[in-house]
Design an enzyme around this catalytic site. Structure first.
Site, PDB file in Angstrom:
ATOM      1  CB  CYS A 135      -0.902  -0.038   1.234  1.00  0.00           C
ATOM      2  SG  CYS A 135      -1.778   1.486   1.579  1.00  0.00           S
ATOM      3  CB  CYS A 138       0.284   1.854   4.098  1.00  0.00           C
ATOM      4  SG  CYS A 138      -1.408   1.248   3.983  1.00  0.00           S
TER       5      CYS A 138
END
Length: 92
Positions: free
Chosen positions: A13, A16
């Site tokens: 991600c 993230c």
């Protein structure tokens, strides 16, 4: 009272990864020294993702002293947003 904040993320991600630096920086802030900061990869800990009903990453979960969820937000938070949430301003 806030006792723990968990950042749920995944290795693949990109948002993230962007949020990781902010989360780390806030975790080092003396103002929040009594709060435990934890990062959990949802792919390695699917049970945790299920427990907190994570539908997207990153997700930040704020827990009280009884491990009850008192706030949950999905998406990348700015440093100011995260700090305001940890001060109890959940509109932050």
């Amino acid at each position: 009272m806030i006792k723990k904040v968990i950042k749920l993320s995944a290795s693949w991600c990109f948002p993230c990864k962007m949020y990781a630096k902010t989360f780390e920086e806030v975790s080092q802030n003396e103002e929040f020294k009594d709060i435990t900061f934890e990062e959990i990869d949802i792919e390695e800990n699917e049970d945790v993702a299920e427990k907190y009903l994570v539908r997207s990453v990153p997700t930040t979960v704020v827990l009280d002293e009884n491990d009850r969820v008192i706030h949950k937000v999905s998406g990348v938070l700015t440093k100011n947003n995260l700090e305001e949430i940890l001060r109890g301003n959940f509109n932050g």
